[in-house]
Write a protein that holds these residues in place. Sequence first.
Motif, PDB file in Angstrom:
ATOM      1  N   SER A 150     166.811 118.258 -51.754  1.00  0.00           N
ATOM      2  CA  SER A 150     166.584 116.628 -51.951  1.00  0.00           C
ATOM      3  C   SER A 150     166.936 116.079 -53.144  1.00  0.00           C
ATOM      4  CB  SER A 150     165.075 116.533 -51.672  1.00  0.00           C
ATOM      5  OG  SER A 150     164.618 117.187 -52.680  1.00  0.00           O
ATOM      6  N   ALA A 151     167.334 116.700 -54.271  1.00  0.00           N
ATOM      7  CA  ALA A 151     167.608 116.246 -55.420  1.00  0.00           C
ATOM      8  C   ALA A 151     169.194 116.010 -55.628  1.00  0.00           C
ATOM      9  CB  ALA A 151     167.337 117.017 -56.541  1.00  0.00           C
ATOM     10  N   PHE A 152     169.721 114.879 -56.024  1.00  0.00           N
ATOM     11  CA  PHE A 152     171.054 114.625 -56.472  1.00  0.00           C
ATOM     12  C   PHE A 152     171.520 115.330 -57.816  1.00  0.00           C
ATOM     13  CE2 PHE A 152     173.898 112.258 -59.102  1.00  0.00           C
ATOM     14  CZ  PHE A 152     175.079 112.031 -58.482  1.00  0.00           C
ATOM     15  N   GLY A 153     172.754 116.002 -57.609  1.00  0.00           N
ATOM     16  CA  GLY A 153     173.044 116.776 -58.931  1.00  0.00           C
ATOM     17  C   GLY A 153     173.543 118.083 -58.652  1.00  0.00           C
ATOM     18  N   GLY A 154     174.367 118.394 -57.467  1.00  0.00           N
ATOM     19  CA  GLY A 154     174.911 119.613 -57.120  1.00  0.00           C
ATOM     20  C   GLY A 154     176.098 119.832 -58.142  1.00  0.00           C
ATOM     21  N   LEU A 155     176.602 121.009 -57.998  1.00  0.00           N
ATOM     22  CA  LEU A 155     177.729 121.534 -59.012  1.00  0.00           C
ATOM     23  C   LEU A 155     178.844 120.332 -58.769  1.00  0.00           C
ATOM     24  CD1 LEU A 155     178.921 123.481 -61.040  1.00  0.00           C
ATOM     25  CD2 LEU A 155     179.664 124.703 -59.270  1.00  0.00           C
ATOM     26  N   GLU A 156     179.377 120.178 -57.663  1.00  0.00           N
ATOM     27  CA  GLU A 156     180.452 119.414 -57.280  1.00  0.00           C
ATOM     28  C   GLU A 156     180.324 117.888 -58.125  1.00  0.00           C
ATOM     29  OE1 GLU A 156     183.473 120.478 -56.087  1.00  0.00           O
ATOM     30  OE2 GLU A 156     182.539 122.352 -55.395  1.00  0.00           O
ATOM     31  N   GLU A 157     179.045 117.426 -57.625  1.00  0.00           N
ATOM     32  CA  GLU A 157     178.446 116.263 -58.304  1.00  0.00           C
ATOM     33  C   GLU A 157     178.655 115.990 -59.499  1.00  0.00           C
ATOM     34  OE1 GLU A 157     175.884 114.583 -54.446  1.00  0.00           O
ATOM     35  OE2 GLU A 157     174.884 115.898 -55.735  1.00  0.00           O
ATOM     36  N   ASN A 158     177.867 116.961 -60.312  1.00  0.00           N
ATOM     37  CA  ASN A 158     178.061 117.080 -61.618  1.00  0.00           C
ATOM     38  C   ASN A 158     179.311 117.071 -62.350  1.00  0.00           C
ATOM     39  OD1 ASN A 158     175.323 116.384 -61.522  1.00  0.00           O
ATOM     40  ND2 ASN A 158     174.779 118.505 -62.127  1.00  0.00           N
ATOM     41  N   ILE A 159     180.189 117.987 -61.775  1.00  0.00           N
ATOM     42  CA  ILE A 159     181.708 118.147 -62.253  1.00  0.00           C
ATOM     43  C   ILE A 159     182.150 116.637 -62.225  1.00  0.00           C
ATOM     44  CG2 ILE A 159     183.918 118.958 -61.771  1.00  0.00           C
ATOM     45  CD1 ILE A 159     182.625 121.520 -61.354  1.00  0.00           C
ATOM     46  N   ARG A 160     182.157 116.002 -61.046  1.00  0.00           N
ATOM     47  CA  ARG A 160     182.694 114.626 -61.017  1.00  0.00           C
ATOM     48  C   ARG A 160     182.225 113.697 -61.862  1.00  0.00           C
ATOM     49  NH1 ARG A 160     181.948 112.888 -55.341  1.00  0.00           N
ATOM     50  NH2 ARG A 160     182.935 110.758 -56.279  1.00  0.00           N
ATOM     51  N   LEU A 161     180.800 113.755 -62.177  1.00  0.00           N
ATOM     52  CA  LEU A 161     180.432 112.802 -63.063  1.00  0.00           C
ATOM     53  C   LEU A 161     180.992 113.084 -64.509  1.00  0.00           C
ATOM     54  CD1 LEU A 161     176.434 112.808 -62.539  1.00  0.00           C
ATOM     55  CD2 LEU A 161     178.062 110.795 -61.955  1.00  0.00           C
ATOM     56  N   ASP A 166     182.592 110.025 -70.594  1.00  0.00           N
ATOM     57  CA  ASP A 166     183.260 110.591 -71.757  1.00  0.00           C
ATOM     58  C   ASP A 166     182.127 111.723 -72.223  1.00  0.00           C
ATOM     59  OD1 ASP A 166     185.373 109.199 -71.726  1.00  0.00           O
ATOM     60  OD2 ASP A 166     184.373 107.584 -72.834  1.00  0.00           O
ATOM     61  N   MET A 167     180.711 111.229 -72.014  1.00  0.00           N
ATOM     62  CA  MET A 167     179.862 111.964 -72.849  1.00  0.00           C
ATOM     63  C   MET A 167     179.134 113.057 -71.963  1.00  0.00           C
ATOM     64  SD  MET A 167     178.532 108.961 -75.098  1.00  0.00           S
ATOM     65  CE  MET A 167     177.336 109.675 -76.486  1.00  0.00           C
ATOM     66  N   VAL A 168     179.285 112.913 -70.563  1.00  0.00           N
ATOM     67  CA  VAL A 168     178.503 113.796 -69.620  1.00  0.00           C
ATOM     68  C   VAL A 168     179.297 115.057 -69.374  1.00  0.00           C
ATOM     69  CG1 VAL A 168     177.698 113.652 -67.321  1.00  0.00           C
ATOM     70  CG2 VAL A 168     177.487 111.794 -68.549  1.00  0.00           C
ATOM     71  N   GLU A 169     178.495 116.187 -69.438  1.00  0.00           N
ATOM     72  CA  GLU A 169     178.989 117.339 -68.915  1.00  0.00           C
ATOM     73  C   GLU A 169     178.112 118.137 -68.025  1.00  0.00           C
ATOM     74  OE1 GLU A 169     180.111 119.545 -72.499  1.00  0.00           O
ATOM     75  OE2 GLU A 169     182.173 118.790 -72.424  1.00  0.00           O
ATOM     76  N   PRO A 170     178.555 119.027 -67.034  1.00  0.00           N
ATOM     77  CA  PRO A 170     177.432 119.750 -66.432  1.00  0.00           C
ATOM     78  C   PRO A 170     176.857 120.700 -67.102  1.00  0.00           C
ATOM     79  CG  PRO A 170     179.700 120.625 -65.932  1.00  0.00           C
ATOM     80  CD  PRO A 170     179.730 119.362 -66.985  1.00  0.00           C
ATOM     81  N   VAL A 171     175.510 120.835 -66.828  1.00  0.00           N
ATOM     82  CA  VAL A 171     174.712 122.031 -67.336  1.00  0.00           C
ATOM     83  C   VAL A 171     174.479 123.028 -66.061  1.00  0.00           C
ATOM     84  CG1 VAL A 171     172.428 122.732 -67.962  1.00  0.00           C
ATOM     85  CG2 VAL A 171     173.537 120.876 -69.417  1.00  0.00           C
ATOM     86  N   ILE A 172     174.967 124.083 -66.265  1.00  0.00           N
ATOM     87  CA  ILE A 172     174.876 125.063 -65.182  1.00  0.00           C
ATOM     88  C   ILE A 172     173.468 125.708 -65.058  1.00  0.00           C
ATOM     89  CG2 ILE A 172     176.089 126.777 -64.027  1.00  0.00           C
ATOM     90  CD1 ILE A 172     177.677 124.205 -64.438  1.00  0.00           C
TER      91      ILE A 172
END
Length: 281
Positions: A150-161, A166-172
């Motif tokens: 139900s949460a937003f923030g899958g791997l693909e979504e965070n990579i696209r963000l 500029d300042m956002v990176e995924p945390v795996i």
Amino acid sequence: MIRFGPAGIPIQCAGSGTIDGVKCCASLGLMAMEMEFVQGVRMKDDSAREICKAAKDSSVSLSSHAPYFVNLCTSDPVKIANSKRHILESSRVTALAGGGITVFHPGFYQKLAPAEAFAKALSVLKEIESELKARNIKIRLGAETVGKKSAFGGLEENIRLSQELDMVEPVIDFAHLHARNDFRIRSQADYQAIFDKLESALGSYVNRFHCHFSEINYSDKGELNHYPLGTNNEPPFRPLMKTLAENGYSGTVICETPMLDMDATVMMKEYLAEMQKRKAE
Ligand SMILES: [Zn+2]
């Protein structure tokens, strides 16, 4: 080089303050620690400055986890304002403490389609980013891969963000990837596939990655609770250590099992043994 550390003050630490935690990490050979602001940012500026000095003196690299009460995908203006405040305040205090990244959970789809949730999160993060730039706060914002469907923030979504900002990176968070079924992780090849995806999308990110590790209990809706290492081997930590050693990646592994620093040390020893093996060959 990989830094290992606990999510919060080490269990083995006699004191309960952040400075005690930093010193304890250093004495255990752990070179990282995540400051848990999950219930709210209560750190005073003066303490943040002292923590900065203690962390530099003991070469412990700091990060933080922003409050849980963040949802960037809502149309409720009050919730958006609060979410922005939580991320900005975490970032500001973390930067003051000399930390490099503030981790946050991006939000929940609720009634939104994934594309709408993405657009919403992107626009709020753009506002946060310009505010940080205007205030000259130098920090990375870590969009954590979430564990619930139900949460937003899958791997693909965070990579696209990350690609859009500029300042956002995924945390795996490997346990979350596994529990949400974004990526079932059973073997070294599975870890390699994740790192390959990160490298092809974000290049040098694999040499400054930030990740969370735990074993996890889950249902068809996603994560339930964290387990100590060796409970169900889901996901397995040894193949991750092999992947990190084999490729010479650099970054930080924060241990989120209930055994925090104890399990961080287990992972660190496994990683160092893998490095040693490769040197000997
Ligand atoms: Zn988290």
